[in-house]
Design a protein around this motif. Structure first.
Motif, PDB file in Angstrom:
ATOM      1  N   SER A 145      57.233  36.419   5.665  1.00 47.65           N
ATOM      2  CA  SER A 145      56.680  36.386   4.049  1.00 47.65           C
ATOM      3  C   SER A 145      56.083  35.285   3.707  1.00 47.65           C
ATOM      4  O   SER A 145      55.688  34.350   4.692  1.00 47.65           O
ATOM      5  N   LEU A 146      55.708  34.865   2.471  1.00 48.09           N
ATOM      6  CA  LEU A 146      55.086  33.647   2.067  1.00 48.09           C
ATOM      7  C   LEU A 146      56.033  32.472   2.837  1.00 48.09           C
ATOM      8  O   LEU A 146      55.423  31.320   3.260  1.00 48.09           O
ATOM      9  N   MET A 147      57.201  32.549   2.433  1.00 48.67           N
ATOM     10  CA  MET A 147      58.091  31.418   2.559  1.00 48.67           C
ATOM     11  C   MET A 147      59.041  31.500   4.025  1.00 48.67           C
ATOM     12  O   MET A 147      59.433  30.274   4.586  1.00 48.67           O
ATOM     13  N   SER A 148      59.338  32.646   4.265  1.00 48.61           N
ATOM     14  CA  SER A 148      60.190  32.663   5.338  1.00 48.61           C
ATOM     15  C   SER A 148      59.625  33.651   6.372  1.00 48.61           C
ATOM     16  O   SER A 148      58.779  34.412   6.269  1.00 48.61           O
ATOM     17  N   ARG A 164      44.403  34.283   2.997  1.00 49.94           N
ATOM     18  CA  ARG A 164      45.564  34.797   2.286  1.00 49.94           C
ATOM     19  C   ARG A 164      46.778  34.516   2.909  1.00 49.94           C
ATOM     20  O   ARG A 164      46.853  34.862   4.082  1.00 49.94           O
ATOM     21  N   LEU A 165      47.584  34.185   2.249  1.00 49.04           N
ATOM     22  CA  LEU A 165      49.073  33.743   2.679  1.00 49.04           C
ATOM     23  C   LEU A 165      49.884  35.006   2.463  1.00 49.04           C
ATOM     24  O   LEU A 165      51.103  34.873   2.521  1.00 49.04           O
ATOM     25  N   TYR A 166      49.349  36.268   2.226  1.00 52.75           N
ATOM     26  CA  TYR A 166      50.148  37.536   1.976  1.00 52.75           C
ATOM     27  C   TYR A 166      49.364  38.757   2.770  1.00 52.75           C
ATOM     28  O   TYR A 166      48.239  38.548   3.065  1.00 52.75           O
ATOM     29  N   GLY A 167      50.084  39.616   2.896  1.00 54.93           N
ATOM     30  CA  GLY A 167      49.244  40.868   3.511  1.00 54.93           C
ATOM     31  C   GLY A 167      49.591  40.644   5.060  1.00 54.93           C
ATOM     32  O   GLY A 167      50.293  39.632   5.691  1.00 54.93           O
TER      33      GLY A 167
END
Length: 475
Positions: free
Chosen positions: A405-408, A30-33
């Motif tokens: 976060s996902l991008m930063s 997962r790329l979040y959490g």
């Protein structure tokens, strides 16, 4: 706080622990959490060790995607739009209705009439309008305005002897500069800072933040029709390509958000390196590293955007040993690519004068305003250090924290201390902005430097500023 490059090397030597996201959700990380956000660089290296240059991942809501970790593979994706398109309408999850308007990723992935979501002739038309309008900026005017903004920010905290350079400087300077360049009233700047950062985090409030930004820009376009000026908005409206008002608005949003996040992170990361890396400052003082080299080193090691969503496969294809299906989403792993041993066999070796990093992506969609961002960051840091010559870190380096976060990935704070002094009179610090008809500026009178601390030798600081100013004059 360890350097991400050092952390990734250590993590690559160990197997992922049982609780690692790579072992959950059917093997896709997962790329979040919490887990992914606490240590994205470590996660990238674990995925590289397990899957190679392309790894299966899950985005918000467990939407499947591919994370591109390899340098060559990222270039392949960015340079072959026939296989990997920027048109998000190809995304299978979008077609199946899984990406609702309320989805956290909707603000950055829903198709819009903007150049980042197009390829071919349509991309050339939109991108041409953006490039031509950016080219009209007066570079000296930008530097004058950024210096004025930087001094205004320093004036707000110079009497206290302490500051947080993330919240009181790095986050506000790019938005202050961009609102002026876009022709917006300066009072919008503080709220836009919060909305812009919230949008790209993929939070539950991202949709509302996006709506706020859109409404502000919608009003701006209407005002510039009635009151045109020497600004980016007017130039887009008047461009020969004949952009519609909606097309102008969406490109303003693109430029505003991208320029803010990348430049704010570049300023914070460069300042952090200046304040914590003794070898970095000594290298500058000894003449072995120029300021452009130093900024590019930061862009290699800690790019402002760590990933970008995305590309979408136009057909079934193969990439990095993985079978990609038509409609699959791909996430550009910019930070991971910059750490690839294919281009950096030894991460400890400085990369002088090398702009081959992917901090600003690559191919036809490479960031068109990267040099403006470099100028804002460089000019702002130069003005800050000129005003506060004895600037030192107020906490131990190990206490610095990042939020991802996902991008930063960005510093949550950068506490500093310095000799307190009163702000100069307004007439000594204020100079004309980019649109001023006057080209004269009042000099800024810095306070006399106190006895240097052990953390920031005066000789090093003087050489550092001189190198920076010489670079800015060449820009």
């Amino acid at each position: 706080m360890t350097n991400p490059a050092e952390h990734s090397r250590a993590d690559s030597l160990t197997a992922p622990p049982p609780q690692c996201p790579a072992h959950s959700a059917g093997g896709a990380a997962r790329l979040y959490g919490t887990e992914a956000e606490d240590d994205p660089y470590g996660l990238y290296e674990r995925l590289r060790a397990e899957h190679g240059p392309v790894a299966p991942v899950l985005l918000h809501g467990d939407l499947p995607a591919w994370l591109i970790l390899g340098y060559r593979e990222n270039l392949d994706v960015t340079r072959t739009p026939s296989r990997f398109s920027r048109d998000s309408r190809l995304w299978r999850a979008m077609q199946e209705g899984k990406l609702t308007p309320e989805h956290p990723l909707a603000p950055i992935s829903t198709w819009q009439p903007v150049c980042v979501f197009a390829d071919g002739p349509q991309h050339e038309r939109w991108r041409g309008a953006v490039n031509d309008s950016i080219a009209r900026f007066d570079k000296r005017g930008i530097r004058r305005h950024v210096t004025q903004c930087a001094n205004q920010l320093v004036d707000r905290f110079c009497a206290s002897g302490r500051a947080d350079l993330v919240h009181q400087f790095a986050e506000h300077l790019p938005m202050m500069a961009m609102t002026q360049l876009l022709g917006m009233p300066e009072e919008y700047s503080p709220r836009l800072v919060n909305a812009a950062r919230d949008m790209i985090k993929g939070t539950e409030t991202a949709v509302a933040s996006n709506e706020y930004v859109q409404e502000i820009l919608r009003k701006l376009v209407a005002r510039k029709h009635a009151q045109p000026g020497a600004d980016f908005t007017t130039w887009l409206i008047e461009h020969p390509s004949g952009l519609s008002d909606d097309e102008v608005q969406q490109h303003l949003r693109l430029v505003l958000i991208a320029a803010f996040e990348t430049t704010a992170n570049l300023i914070a990361n460069t300042l952090k390196m200046v304040l914590t890396d003794v070898r970095f400052r000594a290298s500058l003082a000894g003449g072995h590293m120029t300021l452009p080299d130093a900024v590019e080193q930061v862009l290699w090691d800690e790019p402002p955007f760590i990933t970008i969503l995305g590309r979408w496969a136009t057909q079934d294809t193969e990439l990095g040993g993985q079978q990609i299906k038509a409609g699959d989403a791909l996430v550009l792993g910019l930070a991971a690519a910059n750490m690839d041993t294919v281009v950096r066999p030894d991460l400890d070796v400085p990369i002088h004068g090398n702009r081959a990093h992917l901090a600003f992506s690559g191919g036809a969609h490479e960031c068109p305003g990267q040099d403006v961002g470099r100028a804002i960051a460089g000019t702002g840091i130069d003005a800050l250090l000129l005003r506060l010559p004895d600037l030192t870190l107020a906490v131990e380096e190990s206490e610095l924290e990042y939020r991802s976060s996902l991008m930063s990935r960005h510093l949550t704070s950068l506490p500093v201390k310095f000799t307190a002094h009163q702000a100069p009179l307004p007439e000594l610090t204020m100079g004309p902005g980019p649109d001023s008809s006057s080209h004269t500026t009042s000099p800024v009178h810095p306070v006399a430097a106190p006895a240097p601390s052990t953390q920031v030798p005066a000789a090093v600081s003087t050489s550092w500023w001189r190198s920076f100013r010489n670079w800015l004059r060449r820009w």
